[in-house]
Scaffold this motif. Structure first.
Motif: not given
Length: 309
Positions: A144-169
């Motif tokens: 019953d477990y789902v790893m949840t990463n919606t497109p909106g969440m990924l866009r928000a987190m990805g932009q934060m990573m870019t703004d922080l200068g941290v490389k997303p893997e």
């Protein structure tokens, strides 16, 4: 992309994950001190990058505690051995539903769902060179477990990573995750020279057969950098397979507990075994400075305690 062996390989050691491995081996580190020491030993053995989660020091359960991340980061940064630090940003996207007949309300005790800013809080403070971006939603082995990463969440987190200068893997568990990662680059949320980890054999993502693996490899743009791993006894075969296909290597106790059948491993031993495999193929192991140059990384001190990020 053309198939060409990688002759200059970096190793990532996934030191301790969030899975229930804490009671299956005495070598799985729990406290920030144990995780840092295991990461440092892996670096001494040849890992250029260490990928780290944190756990409750008493129970070994996965944790998002900012203080634990900060202690781990300080210990790794203060060590005499240099290594590229990669922290997970995957926690906080877990939904565990109720029964198949009554999925709602969800299992509140097991569900851990928070917003993008909170998921990124430890990244903003610790400022690792790399942090992970699990680039999609998927079912895992549990019923019953789902790893949840919606497109909106990924866009928000990805932009934060870019703004922080941290490389997303970008952690890609299936081809659709790569498809969306390319969309994030197209939209300018992620930088063009992306970094990808191909996660093979994780139920129920991409199976780790060679045909599926090559489908994943062939969906990685030629100007991106990638690594791959698989689980358990397939960890070392994938070290060889990844290098042969042009990629880099991930090993470690997050994905595999054994050095040989019935022989529990340490992180350092898994890295040492991977070094032997890679060098016997005629490739060279590169270190953290070469990885920083290759990926455009900047090593920084964490944000001063008491100072807002």
């Amino acid at each position: 992309m053309p198939l060409a062996m990688n002759r200059e390989v970096f190793i990532t050691c996934a030191v301790t994950g969030s899975g229930g491995t804490q009671d299956k081996s005495p070598h799985v580190p729990r406290s920030p001190e144990q995780i840092a020491n295991s990461a440092i030993d892996a670096a001494k053995a040849g890992a250029a990058v260490v990928h780290c989660h944190v756990r409750d020091p008493e129970t070994g359960a996965p944790s998002r505690d900012l203080g634990l991340y900060r202690e781990l980061t300080d210990r790794v940064r203060d060590a005499e051995v240099d290594v590229v630090l990669n922290l997970t940003a995957g926690m906080g996207g877990d939904i565990v539903f109720g029964s198949t007949e009554s999925p709602f309300p969800v299992n509140e005790a097991a569900t851990d769902m928070i917003g993008a800013t909170e998921r990124m809080a430890h990244i903003a403070e610790c400022l690792p060179e790399i942090c992970t971006l699990d680039c999609g939603t998927m079912n895992f082995a549990e019923a019953d477990y789902v790893m949840t990463n919606t497109p909106g969440m990924l866009r928000a987190m990805g932009q934060m990573m870019t703004d922080l200068g941290v490389k997303p893997e970008i952690e890609a568990f299936d081809t659709g995750h790569l498809w969306f990662a390319k969309q994030l680059v197209k939209e300018g949320i992620l930088e063009p020279n992306a970094l990808v980890q191909l996660c093979m054999g994780v139920p129920w993502g991409a199976p780790n057969d060679i045909n599926t693996f090559m489908a994943m490899v062939n969906n990685v743009p030629s100007d991106w950098t990638w690594s791959a791993f698989s689980l358990g006894r397939d960890q070392m075969p994938y070290a060889a397979q990844s290098v042969l296909a042009g990629g880099n290597v991930r090993v470690g106790l997050e994905d595999n507990l054994f050095l040989d059948k019935g022989v529990l491993a340490t992180n350092a031993q898994l890295v040492e075994r991977a070094v032997t495999v890679i060098e016997n193929m005629g490739a060279k192991i590169i270190g953290p400075d070469a990885v920083r140059e290759k990926l455009g990384l900047t090593k920084r001190a964490p944000v001063a305690k008491g100072v807002a990020a």
